[in-house]
Design a protein around this motif. Structure first.
Motif, PDB file in Angstrom:
ATOM      1  N   UNK A  12      -8.866   4.038   1.174  1.00  0.00           N
ATOM      2  CA  UNK A  12      -7.477   4.381   1.481  1.00  0.00           C
ATOM      3  C   UNK A  12      -6.636   3.118   1.605  1.00  0.00           C
ATOM      4  N   UNK A  13      -7.135   2.156   2.363  1.00  0.00           N
ATOM      5  CA  UNK A  13      -6.497   0.856   2.520  1.00  0.00           C
ATOM      6  C   UNK A  13      -7.518  -0.227   2.216  1.00  0.00           C
ATOM      7  N   UNK A  14      -7.721  -0.561   0.964  1.00  0.00           N
ATOM      8  CA  UNK A  14      -8.726  -1.565   0.602  1.00  0.00           C
ATOM      9  C   UNK A  14      -8.447  -2.907   1.268  1.00  0.00           C
ATOM     10  N   UNK A  15      -9.517  -3.620   1.593  1.00  0.00           N
ATOM     11  CA  UNK A  15      -9.357  -4.939   2.199  1.00  0.00           C
ATOM     12  C   UNK A  15     -10.456  -5.855   1.696  1.00  0.00           C
ATOM     13  N   UNK A  16     -10.339  -7.120   1.988  1.00  0.00           N
ATOM     14  CA  UNK A  16     -11.355  -8.092   1.593  1.00  0.00           C
ATOM     15  C   UNK A  16     -12.672  -7.762   2.284  1.00  0.00           C
ATOM     16  N   UNK A  17     -13.776  -7.999   1.579  1.00  0.00           N
ATOM     17  CA  UNK A  17     -15.082  -7.703   2.170  1.00  0.00           C
ATOM     18  C   UNK A  17     -16.168  -8.479   1.443  1.00  0.00           C
ATOM     19  N   UNK A  18     -17.053  -9.106   2.210  1.00  0.00           N
ATOM     20  CA  UNK A  18     -18.190  -9.842   1.639  1.00  0.00           C
ATOM     21  C   UNK A  18     -17.762 -10.853   0.576  1.00  0.00           C
ATOM     22  N   UNK A  24      -9.349  -7.857  -2.122  1.00  0.00           N
ATOM     23  CA  UNK A  24      -9.042  -6.437  -1.961  1.00  0.00           C
ATOM     24  C   UNK A  24      -9.291  -5.670  -3.253  1.00  0.00           C
ATOM     25  N   UNK A  25      -8.817  -6.219  -4.352  1.00  0.00           N
ATOM     26  CA  UNK A  25      -8.955  -5.550  -5.638  1.00  0.00           C
ATOM     27  C   UNK A  25     -10.405  -5.433  -6.048  1.00  0.00           C
ATOM     28  N   UNK A  26     -11.179  -6.494  -5.845  1.00  0.00           N
ATOM     29  CA  UNK A  26     -12.605  -6.472  -6.205  1.00  0.00           C
ATOM     30  C   UNK A  26     -13.366  -5.481  -5.337  1.00  0.00           C
ATOM     31  N   UNK A  27     -13.048  -5.448  -4.039  1.00  0.00           N
ATOM     32  CA  UNK A  27     -13.711  -4.504  -3.135  1.00  0.00           C
ATOM     33  C   UNK A  27     -13.390  -3.065  -3.505  1.00  0.00           C
ATOM     34  N   UNK A  28     -12.116  -2.812  -3.791  1.00  0.00           N
ATOM     35  CA  UNK A  28     -11.695  -1.464  -4.179  1.00  0.00           C
ATOM     36  C   UNK A  28     -12.432  -1.009  -5.424  1.00  0.00           C
ATOM     37  N   UNK A  29     -12.476  -1.873  -6.436  1.00  0.00           N
ATOM     38  CA  UNK A  29     -13.116  -1.512  -7.698  1.00  0.00           C
ATOM     39  C   UNK A  29     -14.610  -1.262  -7.514  1.00  0.00           C
ATOM     40  N   UNK A  30     -15.265  -2.126  -6.735  1.00  0.00           N
ATOM     41  CA  UNK A  30     -16.704  -1.971  -6.515  1.00  0.00           C
ATOM     42  C   UNK A  30     -17.008  -0.690  -5.744  1.00  0.00           C
ATOM     43  N   UNK A  31     -16.225  -0.420  -4.679  1.00  0.00           N
ATOM     44  CA  UNK A  31     -16.453   0.787  -3.885  1.00  0.00           C
ATOM     45  C   UNK A  31     -16.187   2.045  -4.698  1.00  0.00           C
ATOM     46  N   UNK A  32     -15.102   2.029  -5.471  1.00  0.00           N
ATOM     47  CA  UNK A  32     -14.770   3.221  -6.257  1.00  0.00           C
ATOM     48  C   UNK A  32     -15.812   3.465  -7.348  1.00  0.00           C
ATOM     49  N   UNK A  76       0.815  -1.215   0.000  1.00  0.00           N
ATOM     50  CA  UNK A  76       0.000   0.000   0.000  1.00  0.00           C
ATOM     51  C   UNK A  76       0.851   1.269   0.000  1.00  0.00           C
ATOM     52  N   UNK A  77       2.167   1.134   0.170  1.00  0.00           N
ATOM     53  CA  UNK A  77       3.034   2.293   0.366  1.00  0.00           C
ATOM     54  C   UNK A  77       2.888   3.321  -0.754  1.00  0.00           C
ATOM     55  N   UNK A  78       2.985   2.888  -2.006  1.00  0.00           N
ATOM     56  CA  UNK A  78       2.899   3.808  -3.133  1.00  0.00           C
ATOM     57  C   UNK A  78       1.508   4.420  -3.233  1.00  0.00           C
ATOM     58  N   UNK A  79       0.484   3.605  -2.967  1.00  0.00           N
ATOM     59  CA  UNK A  79      -0.890   4.096  -3.003  1.00  0.00           C
ATOM     60  C   UNK A  79      -1.087   5.189  -1.937  1.00  0.00           C
ATOM     61  N   UNK A  80      -0.629   4.908  -0.723  1.00  0.00           N
ATOM     62  CA  UNK A  80      -0.771   5.880   0.358  1.00  0.00           C
ATOM     63  C   UNK A  80      -0.064   7.187   0.024  1.00  0.00           C
ATOM     64  N   UNK A  81       1.137   7.083  -0.513  1.00  0.00           N
ATOM     65  CA  UNK A  81       1.897   8.292  -0.846  1.00  0.00           C
ATOM     66  C   UNK A  81       1.155   9.141  -1.884  1.00  0.00           C
ATOM     67  N   UNK A  82       0.581   8.495  -2.896  1.00  0.00           N
ATOM     68  CA  UNK A  82      -0.135   9.232  -3.946  1.00  0.00           C
ATOM     69  C   UNK A  82      -1.359   9.951  -3.393  1.00  0.00           C
TER      70      UNK A  82
END
Length: 206
Positions: free
Chosen positions: A171-177, A181-189, A98-104
């Motif tokens: 900010x820090x996507x995680x597994x959900x339902x 992580x990637x699927x949750x991030x994409x769905x939320x965004x 997540x380091x690069x994501x957080x920095x951006x």
């Protein structure tokens, strides 16, 4: 026509920090895993919102009348009682994927120099009061920096400085339902990518 703000009255409990951030050494063993006893203050730009499509992050709001009750309740609760984020405050590990994501994301709120200086001191707090209404976006998170600053010749003060509001757990996507992580991030965004209002348009810090 100017949009009326939801929280129009000044709150004497809200401290807005406009200066630089100072880091004094401290023993992390002295801090509880989930709770700290710190004064809470807000960066002047902490209610700014951003939308970074390349990394699928947003904390923009929808039109005022469409703001979810959970989001409205959480922001109002934070402004009315900032000390609530001392509870369930957890450290964030920046030494991972997540380091690069957080920095951006954080470069819109603090300098790269501050990010490097405080890389061990980022924390996240979840507002879990029973009267907050939750919705499909998940927990409301507040991203902070923990610091110990010298007040005078003898005394030091702990601070939690609010950096940004993570309204949609992006900010820090995680597994959900059952989603990765990637699927949750994409769905939320995708659910909020069209939102275009800053938090500060509808809510006042002070």
């Amino acid at each position: 026509m100017k949009i009326p703000q939801i929280f129009p009255d000044k709150n004497p409990l809200v401290s807005i920090h406009t200066g630089g951030l100072i880091r004094n050494s401290y023993n992390k063993q002295d801090i509880s895993a989930k709770n700290v006893q710190a004064k809470v203050r807000f960066k002047a730009n902490s209610f700014d919102s951003i939308n970074i499509s390349e990394i699928e992050f947003s904390n923009m709001l929808d039109d005022k009348i469409l703001i979810p009750p959970r989001t409205r309740s959480a922001i109002n609760k934070l402004v009315k009682n900032p000390d609530i984020i001392n509870i369930n405050s957890k450290s964030i590990n920046t030494y991972n994927d997540h380091d690069n994501r957080m920095r951006k994301i954080l470069e819109h709120y603090i300098s790269n120099e501050e990010f490097d200086t405080f890389c061990d001191d980022f924390r996240k707090s979840e507002l879990k009061d029973e009267d907050i209404v939750y919705d499909k976006h998940g927990d409301f998170r507040v991203i902070t920096l923990f610091s110990v600053e010298k007040e005078n010749d003898r005394d030091f003060q702990q601070y939690l400085t609010v950096i940004l509001l993570d309204l949609y757990h992006l900010f820090l996507p995680s597994k959900h339902d059952g989603k990765s992580k990637e699927e949750s991030k994409k769905a939320n965004y995708n659910a909020v990518r069209h939102f275009s209002h800053h938090i500060k348009e509808h809510f006042l810090l002070n």
